[in-house]
Design a protein around this motif. Structure first.
Motif, short mmCIF file in Angstrom:
data_model
loop_
_atom_site.label_atom_id
_atom_site.label_comp_id
_atom_site.label_asym_id
_atom_site.label_seq_id
_atom_site.Cartn_x
_atom_site.Cartn_y
_atom_site.Cartn_z
N HIS A 171 58.14 30.47 29.76
CA HIS A 171 56.70 30.21 29.66
C HIS A 171 55.98 30.61 30.94
N PHE A 172 56.55 30.22 32.06
CA PHE A 172 55.93 30.50 33.35
C PHE A 172 55.89 32.01 33.63
N VAL A 173 56.99 32.70 33.35
CA VAL A 173 57.06 34.14 33.60
C VAL A 173 56.09 34.88 32.68
N ALA A 174 55.99 34.44 31.43
CA ALA A 174 55.06 35.07 30.50
C ALA A 174 53.63 34.96 31.01
N ARG A 175 53.27 33.80 31.52
CA ARG A 175 51.92 33.63 32.05
C ARG A 175 51.73 34.48 33.32
N LYS A 176 52.78 34.60 34.10
CA LYS A 176 52.69 35.40 35.32
C LYS A 176 52.45 36.87 34.98
N LEU A 177 53.15 37.36 33.98
CA LEU A 177 52.96 38.75 33.55
C LEU A 177 51.59 38.95 32.92
N ASP A 178 51.16 37.98 32.12
CA ASP A 178 49.84 38.08 31.49
C ASP A 178 48.73 38.10 32.55
N ALA A 179 48.89 37.29 33.57
CA ALA A 179 47.89 37.25 34.64
C ALA A 179 47.81 38.59 35.36
N PHE A 180 48.97 39.17 35.63
CA PHE A 180 48.99 40.48 36.30
C PHE A 180 48.35 41.54 35.42
N GLN A 181 48.68 41.53 34.13
CA GLN A 181 48.12 42.53 33.21
C GLN A 181 46.60 42.37 33.11
N THR A 182 46.13 41.14 33.04
CA THR A 182 44.69 40.90 32.96
C THR A 182 43.98 41.44 34.19
N GLN A 183 44.53 41.17 35.36
CA GLN A 183 43.93 41.65 36.60
C GLN A 183 43.95 43.18 36.67
N ALA A 184 45.09 43.77 36.30
CA ALA A 184 45.22 45.22 36.38
C ALA A 184 44.26 45.93 35.42
N GLU A 185 44.17 45.43 34.19
CA GLU A 185 43.28 46.06 33.21
C GLU A 185 41.82 45.88 33.59
N TYR A 186 41.48 44.72 34.14
CA TYR A 186 40.10 44.48 34.56
C TYR A 186 39.71 45.43 35.70
N GLU A 187 40.58 45.53 36.69
CA GLU A 187 40.28 46.41 37.83
C GLU A 187 40.21 47.87 37.40
N TRP A 188 41.11 48.28 36.50
CA TRP A 188 41.11 49.66 36.01
C TRP A 188 39.82 49.97 35.25
N ALA A 189 39.39 49.05 34.41
CA ALA A 189 38.15 49.25 33.65
C ALA A 189 36.94 49.30 34.58
N ARG A 190 36.93 48.43 35.58
CA ARG A 190 35.82 48.43 36.54
C ARG A 190 35.76 49.73 37.32
N LYS A 191 36.89 50.19 37.79
CA LYS A 191 36.91 51.44 38.55
C LYS A 191 36.40 52.60 37.70
N ASN A 192 36.84 52.65 36.45
CA ASN A 192 36.38 53.71 35.56
C ASN A 192 34.87 53.62 35.32
#
Length: 259
Positions: A184-205
């Motif tokens: 559960h903890f690792v899944a949330r950790k990966l989800d948090a990273f993906q959310t941050q990465a996708e948000y930053e990528w969309a913003r940069k674009n």
């Protein structure tokens, strides 16, 4: 009544003028997005972005090496992982984390990164007990699972006392609960990273598309002999409106069709 009768024609004229400028902005947006996509491919922008984000996230070369071995078999093939869309890359990383958790002794650095207690005391509770094992002297879920999965298994021929059986059952229950919390903890950790990465990528674009559209509009206005200051202002607002121009064109075209 005459004013009301002239209203449809006035609205149609206004819509036509807005549609004219919206078509220009839509064309600018299409041109800039096409060139940006071409540039992103030529300079491997997504690959470099993903690589930088993952390196910052892991903050450990040994951990990164273990991740690459689990995802693409060798460090030299890292580009094959990082040049994928974020969701597909995260799918590969998720599969790698499952293996690392199953074999903590083989991939100790990645296992430690995935299961280490977070900095927040409130979030640390999720990792087992209070999450602050040095203070309360209790093993964390990561330690419980690693100890359990690394033991020599019992066999049918082994002679076990009743106490051994009870202890084995208790250890199995503790390890099962620890593994569930770790997952559960690792899944949330990966989800948090993906959310941050996708948000930053969309913003940069978004920033690059607006900036490129504004630059193109500015150049076009200068070619039309516009004064520099008005050209800058128009380019600024035009750049912000360009990504929305296609929606405006579609809406106004539908309105004119109904009229």
């Amino acid at each position: 009544m005459e004013i009301i009768g002239e209203l449809p024609a006035t609205i149609d004229t206004l819509v036509s003028k807005i549609l004219f400028y919206a078509l220009i902005l839509a064309s600018v947006s299409t041109i800039t997005m096409t060139f940006l996509e071409l540039i992103k491919v030529l300079i491997s922008w997504r690959l470099k972005y993903h690589k930088r984000r993952v390196e910052i996230w892991l903050a450990n070369n040994d951990c990164l090496e273990e991740l690459l071995i689990l995802t693409v078999a060798e460090v030299e093939s890292a580009d094959a992982l990082f040049d994928q869309p974020t969701d597909k890359m995260m799918g590969q990383i998720q599969a790698a984390t499952n293996v690392a958790i199953d074999f903590p002794k083989v991939y100790p650095n990645l296992y430690y990164f995935l299961t280490k207690p977070p900095k927040s005391k409130a979030a640390a509770v999720e990792t087992g007990g209070t999450g602050m094992s040095p203070v309360v002297n209790e093993p964390t879920d990561a330690e419980i699972w690693k100890d359990f999965i690394s033991r020599e298994p019992y066999f049918e021929g082994d002679k076990l006392t009743e106490l051994d059986r009870q202890r084995a059952t208790s250890d199995l229950q503790s390890a099962t609960k620890a593994r569930a919390r770790i997952d559960h903890f690792v899944a949330r950790k990966l989800d948090a990273f993906q959310t941050q990465a996708e948000y930053e990528w969309a913003r940069k674009n978004q920033y690059w598309s607006v900036g490129a559209a504004a630059a193109l509009i500015f150049v076009l206005l200068l070619n039309l002999k516009f004064p520099v200051l008005p050209a800058v202002v128009l380019a600024f607002f035009g750049g912000m409106m360009a990504p929305l121009a296609k929606d405006v064109v579609a809406a106004l075209s539908g309105l004119r069709g109904k009229s």
